[in-house]
Design a protein around this motif. Sequence first.
Motif, PDB file in Angstrom:
ATOM      1  N   SER A 199       0.809  -1.224   0.000  1.00  0.00           N
ATOM      2  CA  SER A 199       0.000   0.000   0.000  1.00  0.00           C
ATOM      3  C   SER A 199       0.842   1.273   0.000  1.00  0.00           C
ATOM      4  CB  SER A 199      -0.939   0.014   1.211  1.00  0.00           C
ATOM      5  OG  SER A 199      -0.205  -0.084   2.417  1.00  0.00           O
ATOM      6  N   ASP A 200       2.098   1.180   0.428  1.00  0.00           N
ATOM      7  CA  ASP A 200       2.961   2.365   0.468  1.00  0.00           C
ATOM      8  C   ASP A 200       3.217   2.877  -0.958  1.00  0.00           C
ATOM      9  OD1 ASP A 200       5.636   3.908   0.662  1.00  0.00           O
ATOM     10  OD2 ASP A 200       5.128   3.537   2.757  1.00  0.00           O
ATOM     11  N   PRO A 201       3.254   4.184  -1.164  1.00  0.00           N
ATOM     12  CA  PRO A 201       3.552   4.711  -2.509  1.00  0.00           C
ATOM     13  C   PRO A 201       4.922   4.305  -3.031  1.00  0.00           C
ATOM     14  CG  PRO A 201       2.649   6.429  -1.087  1.00  0.00           C
ATOM     15  CD  PRO A 201       2.932   5.260  -0.209  1.00  0.00           C
ATOM     16  N   ASP A 202       5.823   3.974  -2.123  1.00  0.00           N
ATOM     17  CA  ASP A 202       7.185   3.602  -2.502  1.00  0.00           C
ATOM     18  C   ASP A 202       7.304   2.077  -2.552  1.00  0.00           C
ATOM     19  OD1 ASP A 202       9.855   3.243  -2.933  1.00  0.00           O
ATOM     20  OD2 ASP A 202      10.526   4.197  -1.072  1.00  0.00           O
ATOM     21  N   PRO A 203       7.433   1.469  -3.752  1.00  0.00           N
ATOM     22  CA  PRO A 203       7.529   0.004  -3.854  1.00  0.00           C
ATOM     23  C   PRO A 203       8.713  -0.584  -3.102  1.00  0.00           C
ATOM     24  CG  PRO A 203       7.104   0.975  -6.001  1.00  0.00           C
ATOM     25  CD  PRO A 203       7.421   2.109  -5.072  1.00  0.00           C
ATOM     26  N   CYS A 204       9.745   0.229  -2.831  1.00  0.00           N
ATOM     27  CA  CYS A 204      10.898  -0.273  -2.088  1.00  0.00           C
ATOM     28  C   CYS A 204      10.541  -0.613  -0.642  1.00  0.00           C
ATOM     29  CB  CYS A 204      12.041   0.748  -2.126  1.00  0.00           C
ATOM     30  SG  CYS A 204      12.746   0.961  -3.781  1.00  0.00           S
ATOM     31  N   LYS A 205       9.360  -0.193  -0.205  1.00  0.00           N
ATOM     32  CA  LYS A 205       8.889  -0.501   1.149  1.00  0.00           C
ATOM     33  C   LYS A 205       7.845  -1.611   1.150  1.00  0.00           C
ATOM     34  CE  LYS A 205       9.788   4.244   2.727  1.00  0.00           C
ATOM     35  NZ  LYS A 205       9.200   5.488   3.295  1.00  0.00           N
ATOM     36  N   TRP A 206       7.640  -2.219   0.004  1.00  0.00           N
ATOM     37  CA  TRP A 206       6.655  -3.292  -0.084  1.00  0.00           C
ATOM     38  C   TRP A 206       7.245  -4.618   0.384  1.00  0.00           C
ATOM     39  CZ3 TRP A 206       4.253  -2.643  -5.677  1.00  0.00           C
ATOM     40  CH2 TRP A 206       3.556  -1.420  -5.733  1.00  0.00           C
ATOM     41  N   ASP A 207       6.371  -5.475   0.920  1.00  0.00           N
ATOM     42  CA  ASP A 207       6.786  -6.825   1.304  1.00  0.00           C
ATOM     43  C   ASP A 207       7.330  -7.568   0.081  1.00  0.00           C
ATOM     44  OD1 ASP A 207       5.871  -6.306   3.827  1.00  0.00           O
ATOM     45  OD2 ASP A 207       4.022  -7.479   3.646  1.00  0.00           O
ATOM     46  N   GLY A 208       8.486  -8.177   0.255  1.00  0.00           N
ATOM     47  CA  GLY A 208       9.047  -9.013  -0.791  1.00  0.00           C
ATOM     48  C   GLY A 208       9.718  -8.272  -1.926  1.00  0.00           C
ATOM     49  N   VAL A 209       9.812  -6.955  -1.829  1.00  0.00           N
ATOM     50  CA  VAL A 209      10.468  -6.161  -2.873  1.00  0.00           C
ATOM     51  C   VAL A 209      11.733  -5.541  -2.285  1.00  0.00           C
ATOM     52  CG1 VAL A 209      10.274  -4.180  -4.436  1.00  0.00           C
ATOM     53  CG2 VAL A 209       8.289  -5.666  -4.022  1.00  0.00           C
TER      54      VAL A 209
END
Length: 319
Positions: free
Chosen positions: A44-54
């Motif tokens: 849900s975070d706008p920054d994909p670098c803070k996504w689970d598994g990324v």
Amino acid sequence: MTSSHLFLLCLLLSLLNFAASQDDATIMQSFKSYLNLTSDVHWSDPDPCKWDGVICGESNRITRILLREKWIAGTLPQDLGKLSNLVEVDLQDNDFSGPIPDLSGLQYLRLFNVEHNMLTGVVPPSFTGLKTLIVANLNNNYFQGPTPLFKNSDAFVPIFNGNSFCLDTPGTPCDPRVETLLSIAESFGYPVMLAMSWTGNDPCDSWTGITCSGSDVTMVKLRRLELTGTISPSFAKLTSLETIDLSNNNLTGNIPTELTTLPMLRTLNVSINNINGAVPTFSASVNVVTSGNANIGKDGPVSHPLVELLQKVNKDKKI
């Protein structure tokens, strides 16, 4: 080089890296739209670098997508091949379906693990030709076509269990009839229900919807299978075809003019779909059934609530 030139060069590189990271973020947002995420995957975070598994590297470039055993459903978008810094993709034990997209842009990819999914289609040369690939695990999917032969002979490729390849020897071409039918399936998006049945190198051996006379394919009957996509011109390569029945699906696009060249064709049934465009001129001996296509004879689809209701009613009827 003067200090001012060096400064400008550094500024230019910084801007390029920033632009690339923004592109990665846009691609990941698009990737997200293709997925049915489970509750334990937080994107849900706008920054994909803070996504689970990324996982990201320098300049916020995506380097790893690690989503093993998340039971995610969805498809792999074409834009995945634009994540040019991607090193690892691990999607084992999920419910991904559809084909592997063009990954020729992933020149740093070392690991690609999609074991235990529902992926289909022919494994593309853009993937098997990646020279950096060290591990490629495609086991227990429904991949079709030739068993892939990887360009990097040092790559670790587990034995291809649980797929629908036509032959066991890597790189050996399939029977021409198989190649043609897989080209037809490609226009439908390589549906899983066909991939589960269309296995081996003989389409006359109990393939769903296929009827043969001897070794000649005479009928392709794929009605009421919820097929999407378009009608492939490759049907014209099956010159012994007498019947094509694609009725009661969700197909779009035109009827290919190539189908008019089939010398043995007697019935073409594309009723109750979303076909548009002019109907090609067939021989008088061919029964062409196009009823239930609201946009037949028109240049493109017209969206209207009454049209949609009529199509729904038609699909509920037996023809």
